[in-house]
Design an enzyme around this catalytic site. Structure first.
Site, PDB file in Angstrom:
ATOM      1  CB  SER A  52     137.113  21.185  29.348  1.00  0.00           C
ATOM      2  OG  SER A  52     135.734  21.585  29.342  1.00  0.00           O
ATOM      3  CG  HIS A 279     136.067  24.158  32.957  1.00  0.00           C
ATOM      4  ND1 HIS A 279     135.776  25.241  32.607  1.00  0.00           N
ATOM      5  CD2 HIS A 279     135.943  23.282  31.984  1.00  0.00           C
ATOM      6  CE1 HIS A 279     135.662  25.348  31.165  1.00  0.00           C
ATOM      7  NE2 HIS A 279     135.853  24.076  30.814  1.00  0.00           N
TER       8      HIS A 279
END
Length: 297
Positions: A52, A279
């Site tokens: 990711s 993230h």
């Protein structure tokens, strides 16, 4: 063969996008393309692999051509690097991927990432390793639950996991990274391979305010900071062992962790501006792209 610098890569990639597009169109017409793993007849000059952090899961807009559930951003670091090089990139990175998904399908509709490589590939970038042994899930999802089950402990996650997380990074993730990089080099023998490290997610020093944003105690914040330092070090050593290039994000991202407010490159669990939490955000992906371009230079 000698390593290619950015000028060499740009020169070799510059004429390829049109050829790749034409070849891919022919393959599609002939029914030869396979979702997530197809490559043009002459291969893809620049390929982005990984998880990711490679995909840019928290950065919008998301790509409509990516495999389902992979959450690839149109502004992830590989797309930004390709733009700087004046080329295109074949991005087969996928959220949740571990090193095993380089050679095995992550989903039934998505082929192994490694199938995007060929002898024609000249540049490979990837960030991977945090999902091995469930490390990222433990740090970002399991640990808050552990804190709830032991609310009076200063370091409930450290108490639960001790040295096991770092031990697994050294005993399992490191050799898996070495194996993955060697396979990449075997399938793309003429490519420059850049393993891009993770920016700092957890700050080196915890605080009450940071705990409220990450749902992790100050002591465990520092604990996970050390765990990810160990992971980045394993990535660095794997790159050295395989003759790949390690792109270090640890030092440059200091002060830009998930608790750094408006300076953060990673979004916190609570109070973040994008999803999924923990993230790299737009600034984080841009910083990663800058480091990759600098490494190529």
């Amino acid at each position: 063969m000698p390593l290619l610098n950015s000028r060499d890569i740009r020169r070799r990639l510059g004429v390829r996008p049109v050829l790749v597009a034409l070849a891919l169109a022919v393959a599609l017409v002939g029914g030869l393309a396979q979702a997530g793993g197809a490559r043009a007849a002459d291969g893809h000059p620049y390929v982005n692999l990984g998880d990711s952090y490679s995909a840019g899961a928290a950065v919008f807009p998301q790509s409509t051509s990516a495999a389902t559930f992979c959450s690839n951003s149109t502004l992830n670091y590989s797309r930004l690097v390709a733009g700087r090089l004046g080329s295109s990139v074949t991005d087969v990175s996928c959220s949740g991927a571990s090193t095993k998904h380089l050679t095995k399908s992550q989903y039934r509709w998505q082929g192994p990432q490694i199938t995007a490589l060929s002898p024609a590939t000249r540049l490979v970038t990837l960030t991977i390793g945090a999902n091995n042994n469930g490390l990222f899930t433990i740090a970002t999802s399991v640990c808050p639950q552990v804190w709830l089950s032991a609310p009076l402990s200063a370091t409930p996650c450290r108490d639960k996991y001790g040295t096991s997380l770092v031990d697994k990074v050294k005993s399992s993730t490191y050799p898996e990274l070495v194996s993955a990089l060697r396979r990449i080099k075997r399938d793309a023998p003429r490519a420059r391979v850049l393993l891009v490290g993770y920016p700092q997610i957890f700050p080196a020093t915890g605080s009450a305010a940071c705990s409220a944003a990450l749902l992790v105690t100050p002591g465990d914040t520092e604990y996970f900071h050390r765990v990810f330092v160990a992971l980045n070090d394993a990535m660095r050593r794997a790159a050295v062992t395989t003759g790949s290039t390690y792109v270090d994000m640890t030092k440059i991202s200091a002060g830009h962790d998930a608790c750094a407010g408006g300076r953060r490159w990673v979004e916190p669990t609570l109070g973040g501006g994008s999803y999924p939490a923990m993230h790299a955000n737009t600034r984080g992906q841009q910083a990663m792209a800058d480091r990759v371009v600098a490494a190529l230079g």
